[in-house]
Design a protein around this motif. Structure first.
Motif, PDB file in Angstrom:
ATOM      1  N   SER A 144      42.730  24.828  -4.730  1.00  0.00           N
ATOM      2  CA  SER A 144      42.884  25.638  -3.518  1.00  0.00           C
ATOM      3  C   SER A 144      44.280  25.558  -2.907  1.00  0.00           C
ATOM      4  O   SER A 144      44.781  26.545  -2.362  1.00  0.00           O
ATOM      5  CB  SER A 144      41.846  25.226  -2.475  1.00  0.00           C
ATOM      6  OG  SER A 144      42.009  23.862  -2.122  1.00  0.00           O
ATOM      7  N   LEU A 145      44.922  24.371  -2.994  1.00  0.00           N
ATOM      8  CA  LEU A 145      46.204  24.182  -2.318  1.00  0.00           C
ATOM      9  C   LEU A 145      47.341  23.721  -3.234  1.00  0.00           C
ATOM     10  O   LEU A 145      48.470  23.582  -2.776  1.00  0.00           O
ATOM     11  CB  LEU A 145      46.039  23.163  -1.177  1.00  0.00           C
ATOM     12  CG  LEU A 145      45.075  23.575  -0.063  1.00  0.00           C
ATOM     13  CD1 LEU A 145      44.881  22.422   0.913  1.00  0.00           C
ATOM     14  CD2 LEU A 145      45.599  24.802   0.673  1.00  0.00           C
ATOM     15  N   GLY A 146      47.040  23.455  -4.494  1.00  0.00           N
ATOM     16  CA  GLY A 146      48.090  23.052  -5.415  1.00  0.00           C
ATOM     17  C   GLY A 146      48.085  21.548  -5.687  1.00  0.00           C
ATOM     18  O   GLY A 146      47.467  20.755  -4.976  1.00  0.00           O
ATOM     19  N   MET A 147      48.811  21.151  -6.738  1.00  0.00           N
ATOM     20  CA  MET A 147      48.824  19.762  -7.173  1.00  0.00           C
ATOM     21  C   MET A 147      49.440  18.822  -6.147  1.00  0.00           C
ATOM     22  O   MET A 147      49.037  17.664  -6.027  1.00  0.00           O
ATOM     23  CB  MET A 147      49.576  19.618  -8.501  1.00  0.00           C
ATOM     24  CG  MET A 147      48.725  19.891  -9.719  1.00  0.00           C
ATOM     25  SD  MET A 147      47.233  18.836  -9.808  1.00  0.00           S
ATOM     26  CE  MET A 147      47.961  17.210  -9.992  1.00  0.00           C
ATOM     27  N   ARG A 148      50.426  19.295  -5.415  1.00  0.00           N
ATOM     28  CA  ARG A 148      51.045  18.413  -4.425  1.00  0.00           C
ATOM     29  C   ARG A 148      50.042  18.013  -3.347  1.00  0.00           C
ATOM     30  O   ARG A 148      50.019  16.869  -2.889  1.00  0.00           O
ATOM     31  CB  ARG A 148      52.270  19.067  -3.805  1.00  0.00           C
ATOM     32  CG  ARG A 148      53.101  18.099  -2.963  1.00  0.00           C
ATOM     33  CD  ARG A 148      54.472  18.640  -2.652  1.00  0.00           C
ATOM     34  NE  ARG A 148      55.244  17.637  -1.925  1.00  0.00           N
ATOM     35  CZ  ARG A 148      55.931  16.658  -2.481  1.00  0.00           C
ATOM     36  NH1 ARG A 148      55.915  16.522  -3.808  1.00  0.00           N
ATOM     37  NH2 ARG A 148      56.607  15.793  -1.749  1.00  0.00           N
ATOM     38  N   ALA A 149      49.202  18.961  -2.946  1.00  0.00           N
ATOM     39  CA  ALA A 149      48.170  18.644  -1.966  1.00  0.00           C
ATOM     40  C   ALA A 149      47.144  17.678  -2.556  1.00  0.00           C
ATOM     41  O   ALA A 149      46.654  16.776  -1.866  1.00  0.00           O
ATOM     42  CB  ALA A 149      47.478  19.924  -1.501  1.00  0.00           C
ATOM     43  N   ALA A 150      46.829  17.846  -3.842  1.00  0.00           N
ATOM     44  CA  ALA A 150      45.876  16.950  -4.495  1.00  0.00           C
ATOM     45  C   ALA A 150      46.417  15.525  -4.563  1.00  0.00           C
ATOM     46  O   ALA A 150      45.700  14.553  -4.275  1.00  0.00           O
ATOM     47  CB  ALA A 150      45.554  17.459  -5.899  1.00  0.00           C
ATOM     48  N   THR A 151      47.693  15.379  -4.939  1.00  0.00           N
ATOM     49  CA  THR A 151      48.279  14.043  -5.009  1.00  0.00           C
ATOM     50  C   THR A 151      48.389  13.415  -3.624  1.00  0.00           C
ATOM     51  O   THR A 151      48.189  12.210  -3.464  1.00  0.00           O
ATOM     52  CB  THR A 151      49.666  14.075  -5.676  1.00  0.00           C
ATOM     53  OG1 THR A 151      50.519  14.980  -4.960  1.00  0.00           O
ATOM     54  CG2 THR A 151      49.569  14.531  -7.119  1.00  0.00           C
ATOM     55  N   ALA A 152      48.686  14.237  -2.623  1.00  0.00           N
ATOM     56  CA  ALA A 152      48.765  13.714  -1.257  1.00  0.00           C
ATOM     57  C   ALA A 152      47.406  13.211  -0.783  1.00  0.00           C
ATOM     58  O   ALA A 152      47.304  12.178  -0.111  1.00  0.00           O
ATOM     59  CB  ALA A 152      49.283  14.804  -0.315  1.00  0.00           C
ATOM     60  N   ALA A 153      46.342  13.933  -1.141  1.00  0.00           N
ATOM     61  CA  ALA A 153      44.995  13.530  -0.735  1.00  0.00           C
ATOM     62  C   ALA A 153      44.612  12.200  -1.361  1.00  0.00           C
ATOM     63  O   ALA A 153      44.054  11.315  -0.694  1.00  0.00           O
ATOM     64  CB  ALA A 153      43.991  14.608  -1.126  1.00  0.00           C
ATOM     65  N   ILE A 154      44.904  12.017  -2.641  1.00  0.00           N
ATOM     66  CA  ILE A 154      44.561  10.759  -3.316  1.00  0.00           C
ATOM     67  C   ILE A 154      45.451   9.629  -2.811  1.00  0.00           C
ATOM     68  O   ILE A 154      44.985   8.501  -2.601  1.00  0.00           O
ATOM     69  CB  ILE A 154      44.687  10.910  -4.840  1.00  0.00           C
ATOM     70  CG1 ILE A 154      43.726  11.998  -5.350  1.00  0.00           C
ATOM     71  CG2 ILE A 154      44.403   9.588  -5.534  1.00  0.00           C
ATOM     72  CD1 ILE A 154      42.272  11.761  -5.000  1.00  0.00           C
ATOM     73  N   ALA A 155      46.729   9.907  -2.591  1.00  0.00           N
ATOM     74  CA  ALA A 155      47.634   8.880  -2.062  1.00  0.00           C
ATOM     75  C   ALA A 155      47.166   8.385  -0.698  1.00  0.00           C
ATOM     76  O   ALA A 155      47.301   7.204  -0.369  1.00  0.00           O
ATOM     77  CB  ALA A 155      49.063   9.422  -1.978  1.00  0.00           C
ATOM     78  N   ALA A 156      46.598   9.280   0.081  1.00  0.00           N
ATOM     79  CA  ALA A 156      46.148   8.924   1.430  1.00  0.00           C
ATOM     80  C   ALA A 156      44.935   7.999   1.420  1.00  0.00           C
ATOM     81  O   ALA A 156      44.604   7.398   2.444  1.00  0.00           O
ATOM     82  CB  ALA A 156      45.825  10.187   2.225  1.00  0.00           C
ATOM     83  N   THR A 157      44.256   7.864   0.279  1.00  0.00           N
ATOM     84  CA  THR A 157      43.076   6.989   0.214  1.00  0.00           C
ATOM     85  C   THR A 157      43.443   5.529  -0.019  1.00  0.00           C
ATOM     86  O   THR A 157      42.591   4.649   0.173  1.00  0.00           O
ATOM     87  CB  THR A 157      42.131   7.428  -0.922  1.00  0.00           C
ATOM     88  OG1 THR A 157      42.754   7.202  -2.197  1.00  0.00           O
ATOM     89  CG2 THR A 157      41.760   8.899  -0.798  1.00  0.00           C
TER      90      THR A 157
END
Length: 205
Positions: A144-157
């Motif tokens: 939905s938002l691209g790979m950068r958003a996906a990596t940011a979401a996982i990094a935030a965990t």
């Protein structure tokens, strides 16, 4: 029974190392590759780490040290990812994505519970922290938002995840002392309040 719960929780606690490996590897791969390669490579390393963890006769001091080292390593090695969403980007999403994610997590939990007697507490504990929720989140965010958003979401965990790990530790040590229901109740409270408190601490630090 109480002993099964304690042993399974201790196995989950010991295997939390694999979850931080997952976060580190996904964020680093996700900055260079698409979701298929990033997620595939990350899951392979998670399985490899979990197999190693399963082969080790863990003691509480060993698990505490390895978990602490893994947390520090994750803090140091997981790149910080910031995202500036493009308002002109067309978001590809569907209303069914979140329900599908919930169903996948529910089916996985039901499967682990169903086979727990057959595979034993150690394998149950390791299987129960397989990152199905994180993986489905990564796929949805990437789509939905691209790979950068996906990596940011996982990094935030990474930072708040220690709260859930501490809940597993408490459950493993208290299930046989207090009984499984009081211990699970406390672990549930810690698993919800811990990440929130830790996230608040890191934001203010």
């Amino acid at each position: 029974d109480d002993t099964f719960i304690a042993d399974a929780a201790f196995a989950s606690f010991s295997c939390s190392v694999a979850t931080w490996v997952y976060a580190i590897v996904f964020v680093r791969l996700g900055q260079r590759f698409g979701i298929a390669i990033s997620l595939g490579g990350t899951l392979l390393l998670w399985f490899a780490t979990a197999l190693i963890v399963r082969s080790v006769p863990w003691t509480l001091p060993m698990a505490l040290i390895s978990t602490s080292l893994a947390y520090v390593a994750a803090l140091k090695l997981t790149p910080r990812v910031t995202v500036q969403l493009d308002p002109n980007r067309k978001r590809v999403s569907h209303w069914s994505e979140l329900p599908i994610r919930a169903v996948l997590v529910g089916l996985f939990v039901a499967t682990v519970v169903t086979v727990s007697d057959a595979i034993g507490p150690k394998a149950t504990g390791i299987a129960s922290i397989f990152p199905v929720a994180m993986s489905s989140l990564a796929v949805i965010m990437a789509r939905s938002l691209g790979m950068r958003a996906a990596t940011a979401a996982i990094a935030a965990t990474v930072k708040p995840m220690i709260g859930i790990v501490m809940a597993l530790l408490l459950l493993s040590q208290l299930a046989e002392v207090w009984g499984r229901w009081p211990a699970m109740g406390l672990a549930l409270v810690v698993s919800m309040a811990g990440p929130l408190a830790i996230a608040k601490y890191w934001r203010s630090a």
